[in-house]
Design a protein around this motif. Structure first.
Motif, mmCIF file in Angstrom:
data_model
loop_
_atom_site.group_PDB
_atom_site.id
_atom_site.type_symbol
_atom_site.label_atom_id
_atom_site.label_comp_id
_atom_site.label_asym_id
_atom_site.label_seq_id
_atom_site.Cartn_x
_atom_site.Cartn_y
_atom_site.Cartn_z
ATOM 1 N N ASP A 47 0.837 -1.184 -0.011
ATOM 2 C CA ASP A 47 0.093 0.307 -0.108
ATOM 3 C C ASP A 47 0.993 1.190 0.039
ATOM 4 O O ASP A 47 1.861 1.343 0.615
ATOM 5 C CB ASP A 47 -0.949 -0.087 1.132
ATOM 6 C CG ASP A 47 -0.132 -0.157 2.623
ATOM 7 O OD1 ASP A 47 0.646 -1.015 2.634
ATOM 8 O OD2 ASP A 47 -0.141 0.419 3.307
ATOM 9 N N THR A 48 0.620 2.246 -0.895
ATOM 10 C CA THR A 48 1.320 3.293 -0.825
ATOM 11 C C THR A 48 0.987 4.491 0.048
ATOM 12 O O THR A 48 -0.067 4.757 0.073
ATOM 13 C CB THR A 48 1.485 3.872 -2.441
ATOM 14 O OG1 THR A 48 0.290 4.112 -2.828
ATOM 15 C CG2 THR A 48 2.011 2.761 -3.420
ATOM 16 N N THR A 49 1.936 5.422 0.425
ATOM 17 C CA THR A 49 1.570 6.227 1.360
ATOM 18 C C THR A 49 3.041 7.395 1.591
ATOM 19 O O THR A 49 3.926 6.835 0.889
ATOM 20 C CB THR A 49 1.510 5.923 2.822
ATOM 21 O OG1 THR A 49 1.006 6.990 3.635
ATOM 22 C CG2 THR A 49 2.323 4.943 3.351
ATOM 23 N N SER A 50 2.927 8.257 2.288
ATOM 24 C CA SER A 50 4.009 9.235 2.481
ATOM 25 C C SER A 50 5.123 8.427 3.303
ATOM 26 O O SER A 50 4.806 7.481 3.809
ATOM 27 C CB SER A 50 3.640 10.462 3.162
ATOM 28 O OG SER A 50 3.327 10.220 4.499
ATOM 29 N N TRP A 51 6.303 9.057 3.420
ATOM 30 C CA TRP A 51 7.403 8.497 4.070
ATOM 31 C C TRP A 51 7.150 8.489 5.662
ATOM 32 O O TRP A 51 7.092 7.747 6.251
ATOM 33 C CB TRP A 51 8.874 9.261 3.930
ATOM 34 C CG TRP A 51 10.029 8.659 4.410
ATOM 35 C CD1 TRP A 51 10.862 7.949 3.920
ATOM 36 C CD2 TRP A 51 10.608 8.872 5.627
ATOM 37 N NE1 TRP A 51 11.843 7.393 4.603
ATOM 38 C CE2 TRP A 51 11.987 8.417 6.002
ATOM 39 C CE3 TRP A 51 10.260 9.761 6.803
ATOM 40 C CZ2 TRP A 51 12.554 8.364 7.079
ATOM 41 C CZ3 TRP A 51 10.895 9.840 8.166
ATOM 42 C CH2 TRP A 51 12.190 9.022 8.212
ATOM 43 N N GLN A 53 4.181 8.664 7.053
ATOM 44 C CA GLN A 53 2.980 7.654 7.567
ATOM 45 C C GLN A 53 3.549 6.210 7.327
ATOM 46 O O GLN A 53 3.127 5.477 8.302
ATOM 47 C CB GLN A 53 1.845 7.895 6.511
ATOM 48 C CG GLN A 53 0.624 7.126 6.751
ATOM 49 C CD GLN A 53 0.355 7.444 8.213
ATOM 50 O OE1 GLN A 53 -0.071 8.562 8.569
ATOM 51 N NE2 GLN A 53 0.213 6.498 9.089
ATOM 52 N N ASP A 88 6.616 -0.658 -8.231
ATOM 53 C CA ASP A 88 6.492 0.557 -7.532
ATOM 54 C C ASP A 88 7.877 0.848 -6.922
ATOM 55 O O ASP A 88 8.608 -0.171 -6.467
ATOM 56 C CB ASP A 88 5.291 0.626 -6.440
ATOM 57 C CG ASP A 88 4.887 1.804 -6.346
ATOM 58 O OD1 ASP A 88 5.463 2.966 -6.307
ATOM 59 O OD2 ASP A 88 3.601 1.863 -5.795
ATOM 60 N N TRP A 91 9.851 3.150 -0.004
ATOM 61 C CA TRP A 91 10.632 3.843 1.026
ATOM 62 C C TRP A 91 11.393 2.965 1.858
ATOM 63 O O TRP A 91 11.008 1.802 2.196
ATOM 64 C CB TRP A 91 9.738 4.528 2.042
ATOM 65 C CG TRP A 91 8.947 5.776 1.385
ATOM 66 C CD1 TRP A 91 7.199 5.944 1.505
ATOM 67 C CD2 TRP A 91 9.236 6.892 0.639
ATOM 68 N NE1 TRP A 91 7.060 7.078 0.973
ATOM 69 C CE2 TRP A 91 8.049 7.490 0.418
ATOM 70 C CE3 TRP A 91 10.436 7.301 0.629
ATOM 71 C CZ2 TRP A 91 8.297 8.732 -0.300
ATOM 72 C CZ3 TRP A 91 10.769 8.531 -0.163
ATOM 73 C CH2 TRP A 91 9.706 9.350 -0.531
ATOM 74 N N SER A 150 5.435 11.732 -1.033
ATOM 75 C CA SER A 150 5.215 11.275 -2.485
ATOM 76 C C SER A 150 4.556 9.951 -1.806
ATOM 77 O O SER A 150 4.984 9.221 -0.751
ATOM 78 C CB SER A 150 6.535 10.793 -3.365
ATOM 79 O OG SER A 150 6.753 11.968 -3.843
ATOM 80 N N ALA A 151 3.490 9.456 -2.512
ATOM 81 C CA ALA A 151 3.238 7.965 -2.150
ATOM 82 C C ALA A 151 4.009 6.843 -2.647
ATOM 83 O O ALA A 151 3.996 6.618 -3.857
ATOM 84 C CB ALA A 151 1.764 7.938 -2.601
ATOM 85 N N LYS A 152 4.551 5.841 -1.659
ATOM 86 C CA LYS A 152 5.197 4.594 -2.141
ATOM 87 C C LYS A 152 4.978 3.619 -1.248
ATOM 88 O O LYS A 152 4.539 3.837 -0.134
ATOM 89 C CB LYS A 152 6.593 5.197 -2.113
ATOM 90 C CG LYS A 152 7.186 6.179 -3.242
ATOM 91 C CD LYS A 152 8.483 6.576 -3.154
ATOM 92 C CE LYS A 152 8.950 7.594 -3.895
ATOM 93 N NZ LYS A 152 8.699 7.572 -5.472
ATOM 94 N N TYR A 154 6.487 0.506 0.865
ATOM 95 C CA TYR A 154 7.641 0.710 2.061
ATOM 96 C C TYR A 154 8.050 -0.712 2.534
ATOM 97 O O TYR A 154 7.378 -1.548 2.438
ATOM 98 C CB TYR A 154 7.250 1.655 3.233
ATOM 99 C CG TYR A 154 5.946 1.332 3.824
ATOM 100 C CD1 TYR A 154 5.751 0.711 5.011
ATOM 101 C CD2 TYR A 154 4.511 1.653 3.254
ATOM 102 C CE1 TYR A 154 4.683 0.445 5.584
ATOM 103 C CE2 TYR A 154 3.499 1.349 3.750
ATOM 104 C CZ TYR A 154 3.356 0.793 4.901
ATOM 105 O OH TYR A 154 2.192 0.422 5.643
#
Length: 439
Positions: A47-51, A53, A88, A91, A150-152, A154
């Motif tokens: 699931d993608t999110t900010s660093w 988060q 993808d 992080w 950015s959404a990535k 992790y």
């Protein structure tokens, strides 16, 4: 249970139970991948999110964004990502949190540029701009400095572990209630001592005949001269151990010590004049060496000093009350300092924080329990006659109706105590008695 940010190694009750049941055969929880031959557990979140988060999500599982600070670790993570169908970026725990072009791992590990895997032309962000690091899918999982928002995907990491007396898995051995490490590196005397201090150790000191015999064993194993921590800066009668040990024991070879101008450091000899006997030599020569430290019962990521374990929680500033609660959640207390030697130990850890933009860390003293009455977080009252390190012009005034919390300067007035608004956002250090299993 709330745990402080910046923790790579967090001890869990489940891990303790598993260790007690299966000895050293710890295994990672379901949904985590264990790196073979280690206690390192990794979770690859798609699931993608900010660093920020992503890191917070890792914390909820008693983990942190992964650091890649060990040889072979980056390659192993790449092998796991390469087998995934997810296309993808991921992080990792590296960032430049203050825009100073200084990179730090979120779990407090030391960033080693020699282990970095930057993509061509990276890092490329401008000074003054915060940047976070991801492993990029397109450049073959090379590292990219990116906008932290950015959404990535992790990668989380945690280590299943228990407190150890000597870290035998990394080459330390236990003898005479001390831990010893024979380094394979060749270094000058001062560089060798510095490397030992990174492991909370010193170059070996020789207290008696038994320890001298251990030194002989190390020399025979290394088949080379070895540095020991005996050095002089002012002649024959002024040799001192780097550890501060005071002992009359010496084991000089014939015609030693040689007090030529440059011969101020001590080596254990190999073969020619009696294996293990000591001689002086130029401190700039390179030798292998032995590090030594007392046995301890601190968890990895905690440093031991005088019967206590200390953890520096950096790059996650918070209020004084929250810092106190984060420490207590692990069975520890917010940092207290009771004498000058303990202050010196803390001061040694502050310059690296200052270099990355951290100005203060919280000190475990405040009047939050009883307004106008300063107390330490371990419950003891503040004694104006005991050790203190306030600047002469700023001692606690015990003002009523105005909460005051202590902190320590990390910068130009390194180690000096300060007090002020408890809602300031500072990093902090936790302290617990060595061997305590409550965290």
């Amino acid at each position: 249970m709330a745990f402080g940010a910046g923790l790579k190694v967090l001890f869990s009750l489940a891990a303790l139970v598993l260790f007690m049941q299966e000895g050293s055969c710890l295994s990672c929880p379901s949904g985590w991948v264990q790196r073979q031959g280690t206690y390192d557990c990794y979770q690859f979140k798609t699931d993608t999110t900010s660093w920020d988060q992503a890191r917070a999500n890792c914390h909820t599982q008693e983990a942190d964004l992964t650091s890649l600070d060990k040889a072979g670790e980056n390659e192993w993570v790449i092998s796991q990502l390469s087998g995934s169908s997810i296309r993808d970026d991921y992080w990792i725990g590296l960032s430049d949190p203050f825009g100073h072009l200084v990179y730090v791992w979120s779990d407090g590990s030391i960033y080693d540029p020699n282990l970095a895997n930057w993509d061509s032309g990276r890092p490329s962000h401008s000074k003054g701009t915060k940047a976070c690091v991801a492993m990029g899918y397109n450049p073959g999982w090379a590292w990219l400095d990116e906008d932290c928002g950015s959404a990535k995907a992790y990668v989380c990491h945690k280590t299943l572990t228990q407190p150890v007396r000597c870290d035998e898995s990394n080459g330390w051995i236990e003898k005479f209630q001390n831990c010893y490490y024979l380094s394979t590196k060749w270094m000058t005397f001062d560089d060798a001592q510095e490397l030992c201090t990174r492991s909370d150790a010193n170059l070996i000191d020789i207290a008696d005949e038994d320890e001298q015999m251990l030194l002989v064993e190390f020399v025979e194993e290394a088949k080379s001269y070895l540095w020991i921590g005996y050095k002089t800066i002012a002649g024959r009668d002024n040799f001192k151990w780097t550890s501060g040990l005071e002992t009359g024991f010496e084991q000089w070879a014939v015609n030693e010590p040689n007090m030529d101008a440059l011969e101020k450091c001590t080596q254990a000899r190999y073969q020619d004049t009696g294996t293990g006997n000591w001689s002086t030599t130029d401190c700039q020569w390179t030798r292998r060496f032995i590090c030594e430290k007392p046995t301890g019962m601190c968890y990895p990521g905690w440093r031991i000093y005088d019967g206590y374990c200390y953890q520096m929680v950096a790059y996650s500033p918070t209020t004084w009350v929250d810092a106190k609660q984060q420490c207590e959640a692990q069975g520890s207390t917010l940092l207290t300092i009771k004498d000058e030697k303990e202050q010196d130990f803390i001061n040694e850890q502050l310059p690296v924080l200052w270099q990355t933009g951290i100005s203060n860390i919280w000190l475990g003293i405040s009047d939050t329990i009883t307004d106008g009455e300063m107390k330490w977080t371990d419950g003891t009252a503040y004694d104006d006659t005991a050790y203190q390190n306030w600047p002469a012009h700023k001692k606690p005034a015990n003002r009523e109706d105005e909460a005051q919390c202590g902190s320590i300067y990390a910068g130009s007035s390194i180690g000096q105590w300060d007090y002020g608004d408890c809602f300031n956002l500072f990093d902090y250090s936790c302290k617990i008695r060595e061997g305590n299993r409550d965290f």
